[in-house]
Design an enzyme around this catalytic site. Structure first.
Site, PDB file in Angstrom:
ATOM      1  N   SER A 141       1.987   4.496 -15.999  1.00 34.88           N
ATOM      2  CA  SER A 141       0.591   4.192 -15.668  1.00 34.88           C
ATOM      3  C   SER A 141       0.500   2.747 -15.189  1.00 34.88           C
ATOM      4  O   SER A 141       1.331   1.899 -15.575  1.00 34.88           O
ATOM      5  CB  SER A 141      -0.283   4.364 -16.920  1.00 34.88           C
ATOM      6  OG  SER A 141      -1.563   3.799 -16.738  1.00 34.88           O
ATOM      7  N   TYR A 154      -1.959   2.128 -25.199  1.00 36.70           N
ATOM      8  CA  TYR A 154      -1.365   3.028 -24.207  1.00 36.70           C
ATOM      9  C   TYR A 154      -0.498   2.237 -23.232  1.00 36.70           C
ATOM     10  O   TYR A 154       0.634   2.626 -22.921  1.00 36.70           O
ATOM     11  CB  TYR A 154      -2.475   3.762 -23.467  1.00 36.70           C
ATOM     12  CG  TYR A 154      -1.994   4.786 -22.472  1.00 36.70           C
ATOM     13  CD1 TYR A 154      -1.560   6.043 -22.894  1.00 36.70           C
ATOM     14  CD2 TYR A 154      -1.982   4.521 -21.105  1.00 36.70           C
ATOM     15  CE1 TYR A 154      -1.120   6.996 -21.974  1.00 36.70           C
ATOM     16  CE2 TYR A 154      -1.548   5.457 -20.187  1.00 36.70           C
ATOM     17  CZ  TYR A 154      -1.120   6.698 -20.631  1.00 36.70           C
ATOM     18  OH  TYR A 154      -0.687   7.628 -19.719  1.00 36.70           O
TER      19      TYR A 154
END
Length: 211
Positions: A141, A154
């Site tokens: 990501s 995350y």
């Protein structure tokens, strides 16, 4: 025939990747934590796959026995040419600030997003190295490199996974390693990051599969 393991394949990006591979003749080992959802995906994939080329293995990648089962299933299909580490977790939701991040939830997220991913790489590596063209994709990501508010847990996990992959590529140059950021997609995980918001403007996972 080439064989791939795709984790987190029962929905979202994992299902879309599996469908793309199946449509081009790959044999697949897929997994997911929810057995019912995974079985439905298995049924859809079976419609476009020839013969005995699909194994659906329900389970959690944090379980070492499950990771071994995935590798054994690939061996039963003839080997392993591609491992796609797609399974993951958002972590705490709604997304907390660094100062408020519950440490137990951070540990749980890192277990899924880093430790279990490495565990599967380690379990799969001997079989993968037997392939004439061994490949590994770690789904990552932009939160791994950009400091977005609320995305600390995350993002930290994805950054760690990217670095593990980069070091593996140096240590095992026979393995082609990619870290792939698919961008914001219309998935359940992305919805969990923005509870109550309309994310219908995000593209469907299938749109990024060709890339």
């Amino acid at each position: 025939m080439s064989v791939a393991i795709v984790t987190g394949a029962s929905r979202g990006l994992g299902e879309a990747i599996s469908t793309g591979l199946a449509s081009t003749g790959w044999s697949l080992v897929i997994d997911g934590r929810d057995a019912g959802t995974l079985a439905a995906t298995e049924d859809r994939l079976a419609l476009i796959m020839a013969g005995d080329t699909l194994r659906a293995v329900p389970g959690d990648i944090t379980d070492p026995d499950h990771r071994r089962d995935l590798v054994d299933a690939a061996a039963a299909l003839g080997g392993l040419d591609l491992l796609i580490n797609n399974a993951g977790t958002l972590g705490a939701s709604p997304l907390p600030a660094v100062a408020d991040y519950p440490l137990d939830e951070l540990r749980a997220a890192l277990e899924v997003n880093v430790v279990a991913q490495l565990g599967l790489i380690q379990a799969a590596l001997p079989l993968l190295l037997a392939s004439p063209r061994p490949r590994l994709i770690n789904v990552t990501s932009d939160a791994a490199v950009e400091p977005y508010e609320g995305w600390s847990g995350y993002g930290a996990g994805k950054a760690a996974l990217e670095h593990l992959g980069a070091v593996l590529a140096v240590e095992r140059p026979a393995v082609t390693v990619w870290s792939v950021d698919p961008g914001d997609l219309r998935t359940a995980m992305h919805q969990a990051a923005f509870p109550g918001e309309d994310i219908s403007d995000r593209p469907e996972p299938a749109t990024v599969v060709p890339a």
